[in-house]
Scaffold this active site. Structure first.
Site, short mmCIF file in Angstrom:
data_model
loop_
_atom_site.label_atom_id
_atom_site.label_comp_id
_atom_site.label_asym_id
_atom_site.label_seq_id
_atom_site.Cartn_x
_atom_site.Cartn_y
_atom_site.Cartn_z
N ASP A 159 45.08 25.68 44.60
CA ASP A 159 45.15 26.87 45.49
C ASP A 159 46.08 26.64 46.61
O ASP A 159 46.71 25.77 46.89
CB ASP A 159 43.46 27.09 45.80
CG ASP A 159 42.98 25.92 46.46
OD1 ASP A 159 43.78 25.29 47.30
OD2 ASP A 159 41.95 25.94 46.48
N SER A 181 49.24 31.35 37.47
CA SER A 181 48.43 30.65 38.11
C SER A 181 49.01 30.25 39.50
O SER A 181 50.40 30.20 39.66
CB SER A 181 47.49 29.73 37.57
OG SER A 181 48.69 28.59 37.15
N HIS A 182 48.28 30.00 40.64
CA HIS A 182 49.10 29.44 42.02
C HIS A 182 49.85 28.44 41.64
O HIS A 182 50.98 28.53 42.19
CB HIS A 182 47.66 29.26 42.70
CG HIS A 182 48.50 28.49 44.13
ND1 HIS A 182 48.56 27.36 44.07
CD2 HIS A 182 48.80 29.32 45.14
CE1 HIS A 182 49.27 27.01 45.35
NE2 HIS A 182 49.31 28.00 45.80
N GLY A 183 49.49 27.32 41.02
CA GLY A 183 50.20 26.13 40.93
C GLY A 183 51.75 26.47 40.20
O GLY A 183 52.65 26.05 40.57
N VAL A 186 54.12 28.44 42.48
CA VAL A 186 54.49 27.93 43.65
C VAL A 186 55.61 26.94 43.02
O VAL A 186 56.76 26.27 43.56
CB VAL A 186 53.40 26.94 44.44
CG1 VAL A 186 54.24 26.12 45.32
CG2 VAL A 186 52.70 28.08 45.23
#
Length: 247
Positions: A159, A181-183, A186
């Site tokens: 997160d 997803s977040h990962g 990023v």
């Protein structure tokens, strides 16, 4: 006039881009107010002896809360204990199915994406392209965790609190999550390889183990050295075929 128009639009974009977060911010404020009010009801139910503790109220639905507030309402503590047990089980879950059939089962993906038998390759969802080798750094909680530049971050999920670790990592391997997803997002922003949705990654990969992460193919190869070849360890199938059928 084009230069003035571009300057105006850029200025407006910089000044107003933050407003895209405003609806979520307001929603969080609304939910915080609702949680506070429901917490007050939980304190009242605990005072009446209908709950063991105030935060048990969050394991009840709104109709069940209204019923518990009535003098003749049923005792909801048995239901709360059952749901707390299920909640504890879900907290320990490491693998979230990306697809469920109508009977509640998870289908096989044919390509071995969820197959992690005793082979040296773990398969998941490709999330950020690229291929790199490095030392695995297994982290289950970002609080106080440290990562050396180039280490491969292996985590259950991420997160925003994990972002500084992803910035330092040479690659990312996640047990849960998909391409959005977040990962994964990023990792693409920082330009590092990432493979997500790797079942039992935190159990199969040990801290300090050498890995090759292929974010294009969605594979994690175990047991290779940092300076070793970026290939599946021997024996490989072509060599066996050559031995069995020499020319």
């Amino acid at each position: 006039w084009r230069g003035r128009a571009v300057a105006l639009l850029l200025g407006r974009g910089r000044a107003l881009a933050g407003l895209r977060e405003l609806p979520k911010f307001l929603l969080v404020l609304l939910l915080a107010q609702a949680r506070g009010r429901i917490g007050t009801v939980g304190e009242e139910l605990a005072h009446r002896g209908k709950l063991d503790q105030a935060d048990d109220v969050f394991f009840l639905t709104m109709p069940e809360i209204r019923l518990a507030l009535r003098p003749e309402g049923a005792d909801p503590r048995t239901r709360v204990r059952e749901r707390r047990g299920l909640y504890a089980v879900e907290l320990r879950r490491r693998h979230l199915p990306r697809l469920l059939l109508s009977d509640g089962t998870e289908p096989g993906d044919g390509g071995g994406g969820s197959d992690i038998r005793d082979g040296p390759v773990l398969r998941g969802t490709p999330a950020s392209a690229g291929r790199t080798a490095g030392r695995a750094r297994l982290i289950l909680d970002p609080a106080g965790a440290r990562l050396e530049p180039g280490d491969i971050l292996v985590a259950p999920s991420t997160d925003p609190g994990w972002t500084p670790l992803v910035l330092t990592a040479g690659a990312l391997v996640m047990e849960m999550g998909g391409a959005m997803s977040h990962g994964a997002v990023v990792a693409r922003e920082y330009g590092i390889p990432a493979v997500v949705g790797v079942p039992q990654a935190t159990e199969r990969i040990t801290d300090g183990q050498e890995l090759v992460v292929d974010g294009t193919a969605g594979t994690v190869i175990l047991g290779l050295t940092i300076n070793g070849p970026l290939a599946t360890p021997a024996p490989v199938q072509p060599e066996r075929q050559q031995e069995e059928h020499p020319s």
